[in-house]
Design an enzyme around this catalytic site. Structure first.
Site, mmCIF file in Angstrom:
data_model
loop_
_atom_site.group_PDB
_atom_site.id
_atom_site.type_symbol
_atom_site.label_atom_id
_atom_site.label_comp_id
_atom_site.label_asym_id
_atom_site.label_seq_id
_atom_site.Cartn_x
_atom_site.Cartn_y
_atom_site.Cartn_z
ATOM 1 N N ASP A 209 -7.656 19.169 92.401
ATOM 2 C CA ASP A 209 -9.084 19.010 92.704
ATOM 3 C C ASP A 209 -9.253 18.991 94.219
ATOM 4 O O ASP A 209 -8.284 18.751 94.954
ATOM 5 C CB ASP A 209 -9.636 17.705 92.101
ATOM 6 N N SER A 210 -10.468 19.205 94.669
ATOM 7 C CA SER A 210 -10.750 19.125 96.104
ATOM 8 C C SER A 210 -10.453 17.723 96.632
ATOM 9 O O SER A 210 -10.192 17.549 97.810
ATOM 10 C CB SER A 210 -12.217 19.455 96.351
ATOM 11 N N GLY B 214 -17.968 21.339 97.769
ATOM 12 C CA GLY B 214 -19.296 21.724 97.272
ATOM 13 C C GLY B 214 -20.305 22.107 98.329
ATOM 14 O O GLY B 214 -21.301 22.759 98.043
ATOM 15 N N CYS C 280 -11.527 20.927 88.827
ATOM 16 C CA CYS C 280 -12.605 20.992 89.814
ATOM 17 C C CYS C 280 -13.562 22.115 89.414
ATOM 18 O O CYS C 280 -13.167 23.286 89.404
ATOM 19 C CB CYS C 280 -11.993 21.270 91.185
ATOM 20 N N ASN C 281 -14.796 21.746 89.073
ATOM 21 C CA ASN C 281 -15.781 22.757 88.668
ATOM 22 C C ASN C 281 -16.075 23.730 89.802
ATOM 23 O O ASN C 281 -16.281 24.923 89.584
ATOM 24 C CB ASN C 281 -17.097 22.079 88.272
ATOM 25 N N CYS D 289 -19.471 17.843 87.787
ATOM 26 C CA CYS D 289 -18.494 17.669 88.869
ATOM 27 C C CYS D 289 -17.570 16.551 88.414
ATOM 28 O O CYS D 289 -18.041 15.505 87.930
ATOM 29 C CB CYS D 289 -19.217 17.281 90.159
ATOM 30 N N HIS E 31 -15.892 14.404 89.927
ATOM 31 C CA HIS E 31 -16.092 13.118 90.611
ATOM 32 C C HIS E 31 -17.134 12.257 89.881
ATOM 33 O O HIS E 31 -17.006 11.039 89.817
ATOM 34 C CB HIS E 31 -16.597 13.345 92.040
HETATM 35 N N1 DGL Z 1 -14.781 17.487 91.928
HETATM 36 C C1 DGL Z 1 -15.277 18.753 92.276
HETATM 37 C C2 DGL Z 1 -15.983 19.435 91.109
HETATM 38 O O1 DGL Z 1 -15.710 19.169 89.966
HETATM 39 C C3 DGL Z 1 -16.071 18.960 93.509
HETATM 40 C C4 DGL Z 1 -16.099 18.020 94.630
HETATM 41 C C5 DGL Z 1 -16.360 18.663 95.975
HETATM 42 O O2 DGL Z 1 -17.501 18.992 96.313
HETATM 43 O O3 DGL Z 1 -15.371 18.820 96.665
HETATM 44 O O4 DGL Z 1 -16.815 20.291 91.321
#
Ligand code: DGL
Length: 257
Positions: free
Chosen positions: A10-11, A43, A73-74, A183, A185
């Site tokens: 993930d990011s 994002g 990570c979406n 997301c 997170h």
């Molecule tokens: N957790 C990430 C997602 O599912 C994105 C978080 C970010 O913006 O880095 O999209």
């Protein structure tokens, strides 16, 4: 039996919400997690930047000899999944906003799809959305600001009202049938979002995320390709491009939350 680890990317720390699910559903696997915390949030970045960072992160995970990659990570999925699949010689499982289950279950009211700015703009997401039944009213709500606060370890009810108000005030008093956490997170602040929805909307406001569905897909692929492990106790190794001494305790806390 294949002892090699599952790589999770993930990011930042959001992918730990998917890993937490994986540890429940697939407790006999070993996992290597990589969070590109130094460059999060993805994002708010351009597609080109997200693509480059995602490919670099995928290469880094590959250096651990992983047998499969879970793109938790979406935002990275929407931008880079095709290129990552082309580049890697192993299977890649990915997550995307759970609008399909939301459309199947929500009977009335709007469906709010909360995600990063990048995800709401992506062609891949819009193609998915175009396949949903016309009667479902999905409204995309980019939510910049949430990821940064979650990355700081803030997770409590009431601690996001300023950000949520700024993104959701237009829906005050409306009938909201479902809220998609698009997301990884946001899954860590599920209760925060549910509490906000209860105070500001009417309707059932059922929450949806893609975590369990994604892990079931991971299980299917491991099974179909004969890649499963049978270790007695899963090991989880954490790597980050950010400050490990600060992030590791937070990662552990999130994984056990
Ligand atoms: N957790 C990430 C997602 O599912 C994105 C978080 C970010 O913006 O880095 O999209």
């Amino acid at each position: 039996m294949d002892k090699r680890p599952v790589g999770v990317f993930d990011s930042g720390l959001g992918g730990a919400s998917v890993l937490r699910e994986a540890l429940k559903i697939l407790p006999t696997e070993n996992y290597i997690y990589y969070g590109d915390n130094k460059n999060a949030p993805y994002g708010d970045r351009s597609e080109q930047e997200i693509l480059e960072l995602s490919l670099k992160s995928a290469d880094f995970l590959m250096s651990f000899g992983i047998k499969i990659m879970l793109l938790a990570c979406n935002t990275a999925t929407g931008t880079a999944i095709r290129e990552i699949r082309e580049r890697l010689s192993i299977p890649v499982i990915s997550i995307e906003p759970a609008i399909k289950p939301a459309c199947e279950e929500v009977i009335e009211g709007k469906i709010l799809m909360l995600a990063t700015k990048a995800t709401t703009k992506m062609e891949r997401y819009h193609k998915l959305k175009a396949k949903m039944p016309k009667c479902c009213e999905i409204v995309d709500v980019p939510c910049p600001g949430l990821v940064e606060r979650i990355e700081q370890g803030v997770l409590g009810i009431g601690e996001f009202d300023d950000i949520l108000n700024s993104h959701l005030r237009n829906f005050e008093g409306e009938n909201i049938g479902g809220v998609v956490l698009g997301c990884t997170h946001y899954v860590f602040i599920k209760e925060v979002i549910a509490d906000y929805a209860k105070r500001h909307f009417v309707g059932s406001c059922k929450l949806f995320d893609g975590n369990a569905g994604t892990v079931h897909q991971l299980a299917r692929v491991l099974n179909n390709k004969g890649l499963q492990n049978d270790c007695k106790k899963p090991s989880v190794e954490f790597h980050t491009s950010g400050e490990e001494t600060i992030l590791k305790p937070l990662f552990d806390k999130l994984l056990n939350s």
